[in-house]
Design an enzyme around this catalytic site. Structure first.
Site, short mmCIF file in Angstrom:
data_model
loop_
_atom_site.label_atom_id
_atom_site.label_comp_id
_atom_site.label_asym_id
_atom_site.label_seq_id
_atom_site.Cartn_x
_atom_site.Cartn_y
_atom_site.Cartn_z
N ASP A 96 -11.15 -40.19 -4.42
CA ASP A 96 -11.62 -38.84 -4.72
C ASP A 96 -11.53 -37.94 -3.49
O ASP A 96 -11.12 -36.78 -3.59
CB ASP A 96 -13.07 -38.88 -5.19
CG ASP A 96 -13.21 -39.53 -6.56
OD1 ASP A 96 -12.22 -40.08 -7.06
OD2 ASP A 96 -14.32 -39.48 -7.12
N CYS A 137 -16.27 -46.80 -3.89
CA CYS A 137 -15.93 -45.45 -4.30
C CYS A 137 -16.79 -45.04 -5.51
O CYS A 137 -17.83 -45.64 -5.76
CB CYS A 137 -14.44 -45.29 -4.55
SG CYS A 137 -13.85 -43.57 -4.39
N ASP A 138 -16.38 -44.00 -6.23
CA ASP A 138 -17.24 -43.40 -7.24
C ASP A 138 -17.07 -43.99 -8.64
O ASP A 138 -18.04 -44.44 -9.25
CB ASP A 138 -16.96 -41.90 -7.33
CG ASP A 138 -17.43 -41.14 -6.11
OD1 ASP A 138 -17.89 -41.79 -5.16
OD2 ASP A 138 -17.33 -39.91 -6.12
N LYS A 139 -15.86 -43.96 -9.16
CA LYS A 139 -15.64 -44.27 -10.57
C LYS A 139 -15.44 -45.75 -10.86
O LYS A 139 -15.92 -46.25 -11.87
CB LYS A 139 -14.45 -43.47 -11.11
CG LYS A 139 -14.45 -41.99 -10.74
CD LYS A 139 -15.75 -41.30 -11.06
CE LYS A 139 -15.76 -39.86 -10.57
NZ LYS A 139 -15.65 -39.70 -9.10
N CYS A 205 -18.33 -42.72 0.70
CA CYS A 205 -19.00 -41.53 1.22
C CYS A 205 -20.50 -41.78 1.36
O CYS A 205 -21.15 -42.33 0.47
CB CYS A 205 -18.74 -40.34 0.32
SG CYS A 205 -17.00 -39.86 0.27
N GLU A 469 -13.03 -33.16 -10.23
CA GLU A 469 -14.10 -32.58 -9.41
C GLU A 469 -13.63 -31.28 -8.78
O GLU A 469 -12.45 -31.11 -8.49
CB GLU A 469 -14.50 -33.56 -8.30
CG GLU A 469 -15.21 -34.79 -8.79
CD GLU A 469 -15.56 -35.74 -7.66
OE1 GLU A 469 -16.24 -36.73 -7.93
OE2 GLU A 469 -15.14 -35.50 -6.50
N SER A 497 -18.16 -32.88 -7.34
CA SER A 497 -18.45 -33.98 -6.43
C SER A 497 -19.94 -34.00 -6.17
O SER A 497 -20.61 -32.96 -6.17
CB SER A 497 -17.69 -33.78 -5.13
OG SER A 497 -18.24 -34.56 -4.09
#
Length: 601
Positions: A96, A137-139, A205, A469, A497
């Protein structure tokens, strides 16, 4: 928590089937390659899953998987576990952070779906009976857990951990990727310096962005030990201590036949939602929570929490952490002050959470926290509920003539100004796609005025497709607002984000590509955001004649373009076509429909 030796020999399996050499010979070769007993090839298989991608978010995962795999192999031999060991499997998404503001960002949410597919293929196709996942990470973490919930065999998750912040060589202050995005308008030399200094190691992050929001969510839900969330990716505990603890957990879960759907219940999902609110978490939680609930067989907005109750709790619950992007600290600072257990303990003591929910450690949530014996909040990084960092929770869901079914989300914890007595009234500046707004911010930033509200549309789940995002434009707007001491809001049918700050509203639905009201807004329209009433309206669309005229015009444009509005960009890639044809609305998770989803209120 140690169960080694106590649990291992109590794991039982059915008698081995009669040997089938055609199917078995490759399994024998695999067992030999992994240093295992070929006579255990008919035992239940335990598998490790890691998330991988093209950035430093994922760089620490393979080493952790390797350590867990080595410990599993050792225990199967030394403790005679009746388990078949197979090679680890990896599934993942894009970065991302690297793709924001580019066409490739459309693949970010799609990465959650493709991770689910990849993990499902492995778990089902290889008949996995026990799972340890290291996620990053995010997803991909959400896609991984969704597949685990669908498979429903004993499983435990560990986050790979956050990156440590960089240090600005000029100010001595901590900086991170969001600092870099907000420096987009700086001279070239300054942009280069920031890029070189902001990411000194590896990990996801580090602020209270989507990654840490969802890791805190997953752990509070019970699928990850609470103390494994906050340590940095490079923290030695993740290599030296946690692998053995994860194996202890999986052995215990297998012995007691505790499965993911025994853990991820409506009460557990509610707990996790309330923790996300109290931590000022990312708006993406209201996208991912319904998806995890779906995978667990639960309707999130009916069986866990209604939109009205979500907003009521967001008013009642304060924000307890002083964390990026709305505060000063990162997750590694939270870890130094006791981590997630401190926050969960504070909320348990206040009666906010249900402590009876089962967790992956075999303990209830309250029992797990009691065993961890967290310290009291320090009052700076982590605040007590009696003296919070912010008096109300970070998220709010809006409905009105722009969001008739609700679900439009604003992160109040990140609002830096512009509200007067809980209301914002702004002038619409319409942009059909993120790229056009980025161009305007780059070439003519002086044209933006105080109380403008940029409207980015045709970027929703089906419109973009993939609901990217908007970190790049929100960061540029934030920098512009701080520089000129003005307020520019942003509204979109896409998402944000977790690092976005400012007066930003996402998930506006129905989306523009499907003829939602956001498609009917025109330049100069008056947009009213009222967080006292939790409403989002366009004044001009209150007039039935105006609304009908604009809708008829939109429909004519769509009909002339073979049923797709001309502002919806054509796509040819298989994954994009799949998303455009099957994406669910944000309230249902924004993912790919399996044909079984039902509408939510």
């Amino acid at each position: 928590m140690s169960t080694s030796g106590r649990v291992s020999r109590r794991i039982t399996v059915n008698e081995a089937e009669e040997w089938k050499p055609g199917q078995d010979t490759q399994m024998v070769a695999t067992a030999r390659l992994l240093g295992q007993d070929p006579d255990k090839i008919h035992c239940p298989a335990w598998g490790l899953i890691g998330n991988l991608g093209d950035s430093i978010c994922y760089a620490g995962v393979p080493a952790k998987i390797e350590k867990i795999q080595a410990e599993l192999r050792r225990r199967v031999v030394d403790d005679d576990l009746q388990v078949r060991v197979i090679a680890p499997n990896y599934a993942g998404g894009i970065s991302d952070g690297q793709r924001n503001g580019t066409p490739q960002m459309r693949y970010s949410l799609i990465g959650r779906e493709s991770t689910n597919d990849g993990v499902c293929l492995h778990l089902e196709g290889s008949d996995i009976r026990g799972v340890i996942a290291v996620v990053a990470c995010d997803k991909p973490p959400v896609g991984t857990l969704a597949a685990i919930l669908e498979r429903n065999v004993p499983a435990v998750i560990m986050s790979d951990g956050s990156i440590r912040p960089g240090i600005d060589s000029r100010t001595g202050e901590p900086i991170d990727i969001i600092s870099c995005y907000q420096a987009a308008a700086q001279p070239a030399a300054e942009r280069r310096r920031m890029a070189l200094e902001a990411s000194p190691g590896h990990g996801s992050c580090g602020g209270m962005f989507t990654y840490n929001t969802m890791q805190s969510f997953i752990a509070t839900c019970g699928m990850e030990p609470l103390h494994m969330v906050s340590p940095a990716s490079e923290d030695p505990r993740r290599i030296k201590e946690f692998p053995g603890e994860l194996l202890d957990v999986l052995q215990l879960l297998t012995e007691r036949d505790i499965r993911p759907r025994d853990i991820v219940t409506p009460a557990a999902l509610r707990n996790a939602t309330l923790v996300a609110i109290a931590m000022g978490g990312s708006t993406n939680v209201v996208l991912h929570a319904p998806e995890l609930a779906r995978a667990a067989g639960i309707d999130y907005w009916r069986g866990v929490i209604t939109q009205e109750e979500f907003n009521r709790m967001a008013r009642e619950l304060p924000v307890l952490v002083n964390a990026w992007p709305f505060g000063r600290y990162s997750m590694v600072d939270i870890d130094a002050k006791g981590g997630l257990p401190v926050i969960v303990n504070e909320l348990l003591a206040a009666g906010v959470l249900d402590g009876t929910c089962m967790t992956c450690t075999g303990e209830t949530l309250a029992e797990q926290v009691a065993r961890l014996s967290p310290v009291a909040p320090d009052g700076d990084v982590i605040h007590p509920i009696s003296a919070p960092f912010k008096p109300t929770g970070g998220l709010r869901l809006l409905r009105g003539n722009l969001a008739p079914d609700g679900g439009a989300v604003i992160k109040l914890a990140g609002v830096e100004g512009g509200m007067e007595d809980g209301r914002f009234v702004g002038r619409a500046r319409v942009f059909d796609g993120e790229e056009s707004l980025l161009e305007a911010l780059t070439t003519a930033p002086e044209e933006f005025q105080d109380r403008d509200i940029a409207v980015i549309r045709y970027e929703g789940p089906r419109g973009a497709p993939g609901m990217p995002e908007m970190l790049d434009p929100t960061s540029r707007i934030t920098a512009l607002c701080r520089q000129r001491a003005i307020t520019i809001a942003l509204m979109t049918d896409a998402r944000f984000s977790g690092g976005s700050v400012g007066l930003v509203i996402g998930h506006v639905s129905p989306e523009a590509a499907q003829g939602g009201p956001i498609a009917l807004i025109e330049d100069g329209d008056t947009i009213v955001v009222d967080v006292n009433r939790d409403t989002l309206d366009c004044t001009e669309l209150d007039d039935a004649v105006t609304e009908a005229e604009r809708r008829a015009r939109w429909q004519v444009e769509t009909d002339r373009n073979a049923g797709t509005h001309p502002q919806v960009r054509p796509v040819s890639a298989r994954l994009l076509r799949r998303m455009r044809a099957n994406a669910l609305p944000p309230l249902q998770g924004g993912g790919v429909s399996d044909g079984l989803a039902t509408a939510t209120d």
